[in-house]
Design a protein around this motif. Structure first.
Motif, PDB file in Angstrom:
ATOM      1  N   GLY A 173       1.017  -1.428  -0.134  1.00 15.42           N
ATOM      2  CA  GLY A 173       0.035  -0.152  -0.301  1.00 15.42           C
ATOM      3  C   GLY A 173       1.299   0.953   0.008  1.00 15.42           C
ATOM      4  N   ILE A 174       2.447   1.403   0.790  1.00 17.16           N
ATOM      5  CA  ILE A 174       2.859   2.137   0.450  1.00 17.16           C
ATOM      6  C   ILE A 174       3.147   2.259  -0.660  1.00 17.16           C
ATOM      7  CG2 ILE A 174       4.423   3.321   1.864  1.00 17.16           C
ATOM      8  CD1 ILE A 174       4.465   1.945   4.473  1.00 17.16           C
ATOM      9  N   ARG A 175       3.698   1.536  -0.922  1.00 19.98           N
ATOM     10  CA  ARG A 175       4.687   1.584  -2.472  1.00 19.98           C
ATOM     11  C   ARG A 175       3.624   2.187  -3.633  1.00 19.98           C
ATOM     12  NH1 ARG A 175       6.434  -3.903  -1.637  1.00 19.98           N
ATOM     13  NH2 ARG A 175       8.032  -3.427  -0.933  1.00 19.98           N
ATOM     14  N   TRP A 176       2.876   1.651  -3.183  1.00 15.75           N
ATOM     15  CA  TRP A 176       0.858   2.333  -4.242  1.00 15.75           C
ATOM     16  C   TRP A 176       1.403   3.981  -4.073  1.00 15.75           C
ATOM     17  CZ3 TRP A 176      -3.185   5.395  -3.075  1.00 15.75           C
ATOM     18  CH2 TRP A 176      -3.948   4.841  -4.873  1.00 15.75           C
ATOM     19  N   LEU A 177       0.909   4.249  -2.756  1.00 22.30           N
ATOM     20  CA  LEU A 177       0.622   6.122  -2.404  1.00 22.30           C
ATOM     21  C   LEU A 177       2.543   6.412  -3.013  1.00 22.30           C
ATOM     22  CD1 LEU A 177      -1.124   7.654  -1.487  1.00 22.30           C
ATOM     23  CD2 LEU A 177       0.314   7.204   0.797  1.00 22.30           C
TER      24      LEU A 177
END
Length: 324
Positions: A197-201
């Motif tokens: 999720g952090i990579r996507w953001l």
């Protein structure tokens, strides 16, 4: 036409979504939800109430819970803050949640979406009973996006190819997202947001010159805002034990009001700045209140005991649309 804009955690709050008070426990809370972030008292209440709506489990508790939100709305409006409320759950939504055994929730508006600058972003919640929590909020966001400037995105749906409890995600929850200008801190403890999720953001926000900083948290901390609260530029309430790699270097020079891991479990850091001169916290935190006042900040207090029972407090029950 106004513009969606959240520039920091302590910029003057002008428009906010304040949660409702609806929750039905999963049928088998012991196996369907991690309760390690709750205090022992609250954990026992959750485990003993499987399959029940809070209003069924304890009518007085439900009434007290609703009164907390009424008082919070009144307090916010007394400072000129526009307060928006999600719709209540439909009969179908409640019946579906019960039939699936996962219950339902409509109680913490912080987590299903978050706001960074001009961006409203729907996230993904890890707990199954919270996966549909964005739905009663979405009408508010749709109406807002129609009438105000800004961007409205949504994270990709969680990958369920390995089952409903798959860790793939991507999971990204608003309680983990802390905004400081163009620097965005995102917590991950294994209970909520994950690295996917952090990579996507990060991939999204770097296109707009934002810096996304992952923050590894103690496994008993649900969200970053359960360990950190920014009162004003250069001053924060922080549980240093919760930061497994130390406090992010961007905050090294900030003055600290320190709290313990035990205090963090009681949501002591989960207050809400109305601006950098006024802070809302629970009336139970008398020592903290004195420390904040000693820094020249006005403190507004309410009894938020019931919300804290379910794992969230003032920041958890609100999500800003304008802070500027």
């Amino acid at each position: 036409m106004r513009k969606t804009n959240v520039v920091s955690e302590f910029a003057p709050l002008k428009s906010v979504v304040l949660a409702q008070s609806e929750f039905c426990f999963p049928n088998d809370t012991e196996n369907s939800m991690d309760t390690s972030f709750l205090t022992k008292e609250n954990e026992e209440f959750v485990k003993n109430s499987g399959g029940k709506d809070v209003a069924e489990a304890d009518k007085q508790l439900q009434s007290d819970w609703e009164q907390e939100k009424i008082k919070m709305q009144s307090l916010l409006e007394s400072y000129g803050v526009e307060v928006l409320r999600p719709r209540l759950l439909t009969r179908h939504e409640k019946e579906y949640g019960r039939s699936q055994g996962v219950g339902y929730s409509n109680f913490f508006s912080r987590d299903p979406f978050f706001t960074i600058g001009p961006f409203i972003i729907e996230g993904n919640l890890r707990f199954m009973h919270r996966r549909r929590e964005i739905l009663p909020i979405r009408p508010v966001l749709n109406e807002w996006a129609k009438n105000n400037e800004g961007y409205y995105f949504a994270a990709p749906q969680p990958d369920l190819s390995e089952g409903e409890k798959s860790e793939i995600g991507p999971f990204i929850e608003g309680g983990d997202v802390v905004v400081l200008g163009e620097t965005i801190f995102v917590g991950h403890s294994g209970l909520a947001s994950n690295l996917n999720g952090i990579r996507w953001l990060k991939q999204l926000m770097e296109q707009f010159d934002y810096k996304v900083v992952p923050v590894r948290l103690h496994p008993s901390i649900l969200h970053l805002d359960c360990a950190l609260s920014m009162l004003r530029e250069g001053l924060m309430i922080v549980c240093e034990e919760a930061f497994l790699d130390g406090i992010p270097e961007e905050l090294n020079d900030w003055e600290k009001i320190n709290v313990s891991l035990k205090e963090a479990a009681n949501l002591i850091t989960n207050g809400l700045p109305i601006n950098d001169q006024v802070y809302v916290t629970d009336q139970a935190f008398t020592d903290l209140i004195a420390q904040i006042k000693a820094k020249g900040i006005k403190v507004e207090t309410l009894d938020y005991r019931v919300s804290r029972m379910f794992g969230g407090s003032f920041r958890c029950t609100t999500q800003a649309l304008i802070r500027e």
